[in-house]
Motif scaffolding. Structure first.
Motif, PDB file in Angstrom:
ATOM      1  N   GLY A 208       0.554  -0.902  -0.064  1.00 37.99           N
ATOM      2  CA  GLY A 208      -0.022   0.066  -0.013  1.00 37.99           C
ATOM      3  C   GLY A 208       0.801   1.325  -0.131  1.00 37.99           C
ATOM      4  N   PRO A 209       0.864   1.832  -1.052  1.00 42.32           N
ATOM      5  CA  PRO A 209       2.205   3.506  -1.336  1.00 42.32           C
ATOM      6  C   PRO A 209       1.674   4.228  -0.341  1.00 42.32           C
ATOM      7  N   GLY A 210       0.488   4.405   0.051  1.00 42.70           N
ATOM      8  CA  GLY A 210      -0.045   5.723   1.341  1.00 42.70           C
ATOM      9  C   GLY A 210       0.181   4.528   2.313  1.00 42.70           C
ATOM     10  N   THR A 211       0.983   3.815   2.846  1.00 41.92           N
ATOM     11  CA  THR A 211       1.339   3.308   3.805  1.00 41.92           C
ATOM     12  C   THR A 211       2.467   3.472   4.394  1.00 41.92           C
ATOM     13  N   VAL A 212       3.273   4.364   3.346  1.00 35.63           N
ATOM     14  CA  VAL A 212       5.143   3.230   2.959  1.00 35.63           C
ATOM     15  C   VAL A 212       5.917   5.096   3.469  1.00 35.63           C
ATOM     16  N   ALA A 213       6.261   5.380   4.695  1.00 38.06           N
ATOM     17  CA  ALA A 213       6.992   6.537   4.627  1.00 38.06           C
ATOM     18  C   ALA A 213       8.617   6.727   4.382  1.00 38.06           C
ATOM     19  N   ALA A 214       8.736   5.887   4.334  1.00 44.19           N
ATOM     20  CA  ALA A 214      10.107   5.467   3.835  1.00 44.19           C
ATOM     21  C   ALA A 214      11.034   4.421   3.753  1.00 44.19           C
ATOM     22  N   ILE A 215      12.035   4.343   2.470  1.00 42.75           N
ATOM     23  CA  ILE A 215      12.619   3.377   2.020  1.00 42.75           C
ATOM     24  C   ILE A 215      13.577   3.972   2.721  1.00 42.75           C
ATOM     25  N   VAL A 216      14.625   2.974   2.867  1.00 40.80           N
ATOM     26  CA  VAL A 216      16.185   2.732   4.397  1.00 40.80           C
ATOM     27  C   VAL A 216      17.152   2.062   3.182  1.00 40.80           C
ATOM     28  N   LEU A 217      18.061   2.870   2.479  1.00 40.36           N
ATOM     29  CA  LEU A 217      19.199   2.171   2.174  1.00 40.36           C
ATOM     30  C   LEU A 217      20.521   2.505   2.309  1.00 40.36           C
ATOM     31  N   GLU A 218      21.518   1.941   2.108  1.00 42.08           N
ATOM     32  CA  GLU A 218      22.408   2.192   3.222  1.00 42.08           C
ATOM     33  C   GLU A 218      23.482   2.411   1.693  1.00 42.08           C
ATOM     34  N   THR A 219      24.182   3.028   1.277  1.00 50.39           N
ATOM     35  CA  THR A 219      24.246   3.535  -0.197  1.00 50.39           C
ATOM     36  C   THR A 219      24.686   2.487  -0.450  1.00 50.39           C
ATOM     37  N   ILE A 220      26.376   1.980   0.102  1.00 47.49           N
ATOM     38  CA  ILE A 220      26.897   0.757  -0.538  1.00 47.49           C
ATOM     39  C   ILE A 220      26.574   0.130   0.258  1.00 47.49           C
TER      40      ILE A 220
END
Length: 451
Positions: A208-220
């Motif tokens: 559900g796109p409306g439930t997602v606050a953030a995507i957290v990724l290590e750049t590498i």
């Protein structure tokens, strides 16, 4: 500095440690920590006088090595002037550290929220994203590490999460690209990138796109294996985040401040996140410090609405003075450029040459002073040298490899089936060659377990 043996003191240090220190990530009765007498530059030594070339940079944070005299002097001067002060006030060291960091962050990440380290930086980045969007969920990748505190360890995508994961932290994991062990049956970097982005977008659709606050990724990704993302992947994540109103958080705790031959690894892709976490190399770990670099849009959310978070030691004067001195040293000595040049001209070619000669090396990957060797039993099948999350006898091949490295005066960074090559970013070419020769000898032991 020349080490002077003093085994009696070393024995007392070790005895006190074993009696009273509770070590992280460890079964307390099964560990045997080395008693360290001192360190300088790229080396440290024990109380018997044995020196080790540190290919771990502490925990990938001594980006300018141990005991740099200008940073030590800056800490001493700050202590004599103003040892500590509460975070609600404007003080010179804190203001200058924030200014110097903001000068080097990409895009409009011009506001700096200081923390005590990387894990709490991730905690606050997630809190900011949730408050900014009003959404509960956060997506992060398998094969990742974001810290040991409650939210950060739930974001983590390796076994260190398992004991603390109650599936109630609002975290959803997905597969990021890693062609060598592709989850998408890809045969090229282009396929891996496209299929990983499709997988991410599908995950968002089903959550559900409306439930997602953030995507957290290590750049590498760091301890997960230094998997440099394929060209276009981070830009693709940025586009997905923009389309769905999701905050894009890049974790640069390990990759930042010169480690990749750029001030921040985001510079390799040209992608600007909404929030970026940092720690470790910001002051070479001399005094605990981390932070979140905040974009204009998210800073505006809290322009007239209080941000409900803080730390007693946020922007501690000693830590900030160390950061100011470290950033200035890195600029004056061109540490970032040196890391880039040594990675391109020395480390990369040498590791690829080792891979040709050692059947235990399945893949070489990295950039700057940020490299990993994937160790395998069988190059053709890519069977790992030890099982995933192996311990005890199952981990014997990696333990033997690590012991061999130490016998040759090299302190290795080993995690699962990988050995990382992450020396200080200002390591000399001669020191690198010394370490690579020791690594060569240790890989001979790993080769004994191949077939």
């Amino acid at each position: 500095m020349t080490p002077h043996p003093n085994p009696e003191v070393g024995a007392a240090v070790k005895a006190a440690d074993r009696a009273h220190v509770f070590h992280s990530w460890s079964a307390q009765e099964l560990i045997d920590p080395l008693a360290v007498a001192g360190a300088e530059g790229s080396y440290f030594w024990d109380y018997d006088g044995k020196r080790y070339l540190d290919f771990t940079s502490g925990l990938v944070y001594t980006n300018i090595g141990y005991q740099h005299p200008k940073v030590v002097a800056a800490i001493q001067e700050q202590a004599a002037h103003l040892t500590t002060f509460a975070p609600a006030f404007a003080i010179e060291a804190r203001s200058e550290a924030a200014r110097l960091i903001a000068e080097r962050t990409p895009g409009d990440l011009d506001k700096i929220f200081f923390t005590n380290g990387g894990a709490d930086a991730v905690e606050h980045a997630v809190r900011m994203a949730r408050l900014h969007t009003g959404r509960p969920k956060v997506l992060s990748a398998y094969r990742s590490y974001h810290g040991g505190t409650q939210q950060a360890v739930n974001l983590t995508g390796d076994p260190r999460r398992w004991a603390s994961d109650s599936a109630a932290a609002g975290v959803v994991h997905f597969w990021a690209p890693f062609l060598y062990r592709s989850r998408f049956y890809a045969e090229t970097e282009e396929q891996e990138c496209a299929r990983a982005l499709e997988h991410l977008e599908t995950t968002i659709a089903f959550e559900g796109p409306g439930t997602v606050a953030a995507i957290v990724l290590e750049t590498i990704p760091g301890t997960a294996g230094i998997m440099v993302p394929p060209p276009g992947y981070l830009a693709g994540v940025r586009e997905i985040c923009d389309r769905y109103g999701i905050v894009f958080v890049l974790d640069e705790v390990m990759a930042g401040f010169g480690r990749t031959g750029e001030w921040f690894a985001a510079g390799l892709s040209g992608v600007v996140p909404d929030l970026m976490t940092f720690a470790k190399g910001v002051n070479s770990g001399y005094v605990p410090l981390g932070g979140v670099a905040v974009s204009g849009a998210i800073a505006e959310t809290f322009a007239r609405r209080p941000y409900p978070g803080g730390l007693t030691y946020s922007g501690h004067p000693l830590a900030c003075a160390a950061a100011v001195a470290t950033i200035r040293v890195m600029a004056e000595e061109d540490v970032v450029g040196q890391a880039r040049r040594l990675g391109e001209n020395v480390v990369g070619p040498a590791l690829r040459e080792l891979a040709e000669r050692h059947p235990s090396v399945g893949e070489v990957r990295g950039v700057g002073m940020f490299w990993a060797l994937e160790l395998v039993k069988d190059r053709e099948t890519r069977e790992p040298l030890v099982p995933y999350n192996a311990t005890g006898e199952a981990n014997a091949p990696m333990a033997a490899f690590g012991a061999a490295a130490k016998r040759h005066g090299l302190w290795p960074f080993i995690n699962m089936n990988r050995t990382h090559v992450v020396p200080p970013c200002n390591v000399s070419e001669a020191e690198l060659k010394e370490g690579l020769a020791a690594l060569d000898a240790a890989l001979g032991v790993a080769d004994e377990y191949t077939r």
